[in-house]
Design a protein around this motif. Structure first.
Motif, PDB file in Angstrom:
ATOM      1  N   SER A 231      24.049  23.307 -28.310  1.00  0.00           N
ATOM      2  CA  SER A 231      24.360  22.632 -27.431  1.00  0.00           C
ATOM      3  C   SER A 231      25.146  23.020 -26.858  1.00  0.00           C
ATOM      4  O   SER A 231      26.403  23.670 -26.667  1.00  0.00           O
ATOM      5  N   ARG A 232      25.295  22.263 -25.524  1.00  0.00           N
ATOM      6  CA  ARG A 232      25.892  22.212 -24.170  1.00  0.00           C
ATOM      7  C   ARG A 232      27.484  22.238 -24.954  1.00  0.00           C
ATOM      8  O   ARG A 232      29.243  23.129 -24.531  1.00  0.00           O
ATOM      9  N   SER A 233      27.450  21.783 -25.959  1.00  0.00           N
ATOM     10  CA  SER A 233      29.530  21.116 -26.168  1.00  0.00           C
ATOM     11  C   SER A 233      30.169  22.293 -26.913  1.00  0.00           C
ATOM     12  O   SER A 233      31.408  22.578 -27.394  1.00  0.00           O
ATOM     13  N   PHE A 234      29.123  23.904 -27.252  1.00  0.00           N
ATOM     14  CA  PHE A 234      29.591  24.563 -28.112  1.00  0.00           C
ATOM     15  C   PHE A 234      29.581  25.871 -26.964  1.00  0.00           C
ATOM     16  O   PHE A 234      29.161  26.192 -26.116  1.00  0.00           O
ATOM     17  N   SER A 235      31.312  24.941 -26.178  1.00  0.00           N
ATOM     18  CA  SER A 235      31.109  25.643 -24.963  1.00  0.00           C
ATOM     19  C   SER A 235      32.453  26.799 -25.479  1.00  0.00           C
ATOM     20  O   SER A 235      32.759  27.313 -26.348  1.00  0.00           O
ATOM     21  N   LEU A 236      32.620  27.597 -24.374  1.00  0.00           N
ATOM     22  CA  LEU A 236      33.760  28.885 -24.434  1.00  0.00           C
ATOM     23  C   LEU A 236      34.940  28.945 -23.558  1.00  0.00           C
ATOM     24  O   LEU A 236      34.967  28.957 -21.878  1.00  0.00           O
ATOM     25  N   SER A 237      35.462  27.632 -24.387  1.00  0.00           N
ATOM     26  CA  SER A 237      36.079  26.883 -22.592  1.00  0.00           C
ATOM     27  C   SER A 237      37.971  26.957 -23.255  1.00  0.00           C
ATOM     28  O   SER A 237      38.468  27.205 -22.466  1.00  0.00           O
ATOM     29  N   PHE A 238      37.604  28.825 -24.416  1.00  0.00           N
ATOM     30  CA  PHE A 238      39.441  29.130 -24.769  1.00  0.00           C
ATOM     31  C   PHE A 238      40.045  30.483 -24.391  1.00  0.00           C
ATOM     32  O   PHE A 238      39.029  30.769 -23.394  1.00  0.00           O
ATOM     33  N   ALA A 239      40.815  30.784 -23.541  1.00  0.00           N
ATOM     34  CA  ALA A 239      41.400  31.901 -22.964  1.00  0.00           C
ATOM     35  C   ALA A 239      40.995  32.940 -23.064  1.00  0.00           C
ATOM     36  O   ALA A 239      40.379  33.832 -21.974  1.00  0.00           O
ATOM     37  N   SER A 240      40.829  33.493 -24.459  1.00  0.00           N
ATOM     38  CA  SER A 240      40.521  35.095 -24.401  1.00  0.00           C
ATOM     39  C   SER A 240      38.797  35.040 -24.777  1.00  0.00           C
ATOM     40  O   SER A 240      38.409  36.247 -23.967  1.00  0.00           O
ATOM     41  N   PHE A 241      38.463  33.978 -24.655  1.00  0.00           N
ATOM     42  CA  PHE A 241      36.734  33.949 -24.691  1.00  0.00           C
ATOM     43  C   PHE A 241      36.894  33.983 -23.246  1.00  0.00           C
ATOM     44  O   PHE A 241      35.678  34.799 -22.573  1.00  0.00           O
TER      45      PHE A 241
ATOM     46  N   THR B 107      16.839  37.753 -28.349  1.00  0.00           N
ATOM     47  CA  THR B 107      18.323  37.349 -27.403  1.00  0.00           C
ATOM     48  C   THR B 107      18.692  35.737 -29.545  1.00  0.00           C
ATOM     49  O   THR B 107      20.102  35.848 -29.409  1.00  0.00           O
ATOM     50  N   ILE B 108      18.039  34.818 -29.658  1.00  0.00           N
ATOM     51  CA  ILE B 108      18.062  33.981 -29.837  1.00  0.00           C
ATOM     52  C   ILE B 108      18.835  34.358 -31.400  1.00  0.00           C
ATOM     53  O   ILE B 108      19.686  34.205 -32.781  1.00  0.00           O
ATOM     54  N   TRP B 109      17.959  35.771 -31.962  1.00  0.00           N
ATOM     55  CA  TRP B 109      18.621  36.382 -32.925  1.00  0.00           C
ATOM     56  C   TRP B 109      20.316  36.753 -33.027  1.00  0.00           C
ATOM     57  O   TRP B 109      21.126  36.586 -34.153  1.00  0.00           O
ATOM     58  N   LYS B 110      20.051  37.389 -32.226  1.00  0.00           N
ATOM     59  CA  LYS B 110      21.579  37.392 -31.656  1.00  0.00           C
ATOM     60  C   LYS B 110      22.577  37.227 -31.707  1.00  0.00           C
ATOM     61  O   LYS B 110      23.892  37.160 -32.167  1.00  0.00           O
ATOM     62  N   TYR B 111      22.356  36.057 -30.845  1.00  0.00           N
ATOM     63  CA  TYR B 111      23.394  34.534 -30.576  1.00  0.00           C
ATOM     64  C   TYR B 111      23.719  33.747 -32.303  1.00  0.00           C
ATOM     65  O   TYR B 111      24.783  33.732 -32.449  1.00  0.00           O
ATOM     66  N   ILE B 112      22.430  34.025 -33.226  1.00  0.00           N
ATOM     67  CA  ILE B 112      22.594  33.425 -34.360  1.00  0.00           C
ATOM     68  C   ILE B 112      23.456  34.786 -35.291  1.00  0.00           C
ATOM     69  O   ILE B 112      24.945  34.279 -35.486  1.00  0.00           O
ATOM     70  N   ILE B 113      23.256  36.002 -35.005  1.00  0.00           N
ATOM     71  CA  ILE B 113      24.204  37.411 -35.624  1.00  0.00           C
ATOM     72  C   ILE B 113      25.816  37.031 -34.781  1.00  0.00           C
ATOM     73  O   ILE B 113      27.136  36.751 -35.808  1.00  0.00           O
TER      74      ILE B 113
ATOM     75  N   GLU C 237      25.486  36.905 -24.697  1.00  0.00           N
ATOM     76  CA  GLU C 237      25.854  37.778 -23.993  1.00  0.00           C
ATOM     77  C   GLU C 237      27.755  37.729 -23.910  1.00  0.00           C
ATOM     78  O   GLU C 237      28.099  39.151 -24.100  1.00  0.00           O
ATOM     79  N   ALA C 238      27.860  37.105 -24.068  1.00  0.00           N
ATOM     80  CA  ALA C 238      29.312  36.646 -23.930  1.00  0.00           C
ATOM     81  C   ALA C 238      29.572  36.974 -25.012  1.00  0.00           C
ATOM     82  O   ALA C 238      30.786  37.791 -24.649  1.00  0.00           O
ATOM     83  N   LEU C 239      29.266  36.598 -26.026  1.00  0.00           N
ATOM     84  CA  LEU C 239      29.880  36.588 -27.376  1.00  0.00           C
ATOM     85  C   LEU C 239      29.884  38.221 -27.646  1.00  0.00           C
ATOM     86  O   LEU C 239      30.840  38.721 -28.848  1.00  0.00           O
ATOM     87  N   GLU C 240      28.710  38.843 -27.169  1.00  0.00           N
ATOM     88  CA  GLU C 240      28.683  39.953 -27.924  1.00  0.00           C
ATOM     89  C   GLU C 240      29.545  41.244 -26.843  1.00  0.00           C
ATOM     90  O   GLU C 240      30.647  42.230 -27.755  1.00  0.00           O
TER      91      GLU C 240
END
Length: 485
Positions: free
Chosen positions: A148-158, A99-105, A180-183
């Motif tokens: 970090s928590r500051s890297f949030s999915l805050s915009f409408a498209s996401f 999972t961490i590697w997926k997240y980095i990719i 999972e969300a980025l995928e």
């Protein structure tokens, strides 16, 4: 008077062993294996140090086009203990690092989206406003921020992509949920372009490992990367997206990985193994481009003898065995591109300084001492993380003064040596010999009757193991720098 080959020798003398410094556009040799990487058929490149992995990684990174996007990730100077902390507790080792590697990719794919003119403008603006702006290539500069928590999915498209609707509320997810969300977001928004996430210099934490006595965390982390790449390849291909994580790894590290899925990786793997004959195509290409950057590639024979005379070189115990200049150089190498590049570079530099019109056999043998010193340093650089006293061990061979010796002679000399200033005082002599054999510093001498003999080096036979009861031979490329010739 300037001789006809002067400019060619000047150019060859400027060849670079370090792939990052090389003129990739001029000298990169594009084999069938490269086409397989570009087509997305292969994703793992396995080979020993100096076999050309970094040259290929550099080519993939520098290759540009409206539908080719690449980012190169290096773990150089990375605090591995930080990465080891990000385990996914839902999985058991080594799957806990997938999972961490997926997240980095996936976060790196966001950077590549920003470079693609065909991606939705609003999405690119949203990405640019969310991801760190100065951490594209070095994992160590970005992972802390993106975790970090500051890297949030805050915009409408996401938020729409993960089914949360277009609200103004910030959505704070942990890093596993974000992966999972980025995928889902990438599956939805990626186009048909080719995306390459290139992993090179993965052996930085290998200094804490041993190819004989292994420690698991590093290998589990690397195994997780291979499994993540395989998973991503499978997921995105279902949606006709060309996402290609490409992993470059040393063969000695790869051989230590033990996983029930490893046999399946062969479908995605390229093993960089050179023979004296396949090496000729690469050398012919390089010499041809040194002679004329825009010219057609010459055959190996035409390219070689355009700069080197056809005379033979005598070698062997009494210098009575003639070999071609190419075979002479080959005996001094580990069949790696960098070895040939270095030898030709040294010979060309001498020819240019002397204003010679051709490189002659006597010049090649004279320059073998310079090459041997460079070859020795290459091996020290490769081995010292596992054997920090390698220079002192080389000095022991110099004191023994034999290119061929019985293991007992080395063991006796090693055990008598004072090790007050050695970093590893308790390594056994047998352990050291096994390591030296694995790196082809030494080979086994096998008599075949009469004058016939065979010397077994691991770089020629990767399944070979040291026979401690047989004589050992120092690699010919090292012998002059160790004063054994």
């Amino acid at each position: 008077m300037v001789k006809k080959n002067s400019n060619t020798y000047k150019e060859i003398a400027k060849w670079k062993v370090e792939a990052k410094l090389e003129d990739t556009e001029r000298y990169f040799y594009k084999s069938h294996a490269i086409e397989q990487l570009l087509d997305g058929e292969k994703n793992y490149v396995i080979g020993r140090k100096g076999s050309g992995k970094s040259a290929i990684a550099n080519f993939l990174k520098k290759r540009s086009g409206y539908d080719h996007f690449a980012v190169s990730l290096t773990l150089k100077n990375f605090p591995f203990n930080t990465l080891y902390e990000y385990k996914d507790s839902q999985h058991t080792p080594p799957n806990e690092y997938i999972t961490i590697w997926k997240y980095i990719i996936y976060t790196k794919l966001l950077y590549l989206i920003c470079e693609n003119e065909n991606i939705d403008t609003d999405l690119k603006k949203a990405v640019e406003s969310t991801i760190p702006s100065n951490a594209k290539e070095i994992v160590s500069k970005s992972i802390t921020r993106t975790m970090s928590r500051s890297f949030s999915l805050s915009f409408a498209s996401f938020k729409a992509a993960i089914g949360l609707g277009a609200t103004n509320e910030k959505v704070e997810l942990d890093w596993i949920q974000r992966a999972e969300a980025l995928e889902e977001i990438l599956i939805r928004y990626l186009d048909n372009s080719k995306y390459f996430i290139v992993f090179d210099e993965l052996d930085e934490d290998y200094r804490y490992q041993s190819i004989i006595e292994t420690d698991r965390p590093y290998l589990e982390l690397i195994t997780g990367l291979f499994k993540a790449a395989q998973d991503i390849k499978s997921i995105f291909s279902e949606y006709d997206h060309n996402v290609n994580p490409v992993i470059f790894l040393r063969d000695d590290i790869y051989s230590l990985i033990s996983d029930h899925d490893k046999s399946k990786w062969s479908d995605l793997s390229i093993e960089l193994k050179w023979t004296p004959y396949t090496m000729q195509a690469l050398i012919a290409h390089r010499i041809s481009k040194a002679i004329s950057p825009a010219g057609k590639n010459l055959t190996f024979a035409k390219a070689w003898y355009a700069i080197i005379s056809g005379g033979k070189i005598n070698h062997g115990k009494n210098r009575t065995k003639p070999v071609t200049s190419y075979d002479w150089i080959t005996k001094q190498t580990l069949l790696r591109p960098r070895d040939y590049i270095r030898y030709l570079q040294i010979c060309a530099e001498k020819a240019y300084e002397a204003n010679d019109d051709i490189i002659r056999p006597e010049s090649m043998t004279t320059q073998s001492k310079r090459y041997s010193s460079a070859f020795r340093q290459e091996l020290i650089d490769e081995i010292h993380t596992l054997l920090p006293d390698i220079e002192k061990i080389f000095s022991l061979f110099s004191k023994i003064k034999k290119a061929q010796l019985r293991p007992a002679e080395f063991i006796e000399s090693y055990e008598k040596t004072s090790k007050e200033d050695w970093k590893r005082k308790n390594d056994s002599a047998e352990y050291i010999l096994k390591l030296l054999f694995l790196f082809s510093v030494i080979g086994n001498h096998i008599p075949r009757g009469g004058d016939r003999q065979v010397i077994i080096f691991r770089y020629l036979n990767e399944e070979a193991e040291l026979d401690i009861d047989r004589s050992i031979v120092i690699h010919p490329g090292l012998q002059k720098s160790l004063q054994l010739m």
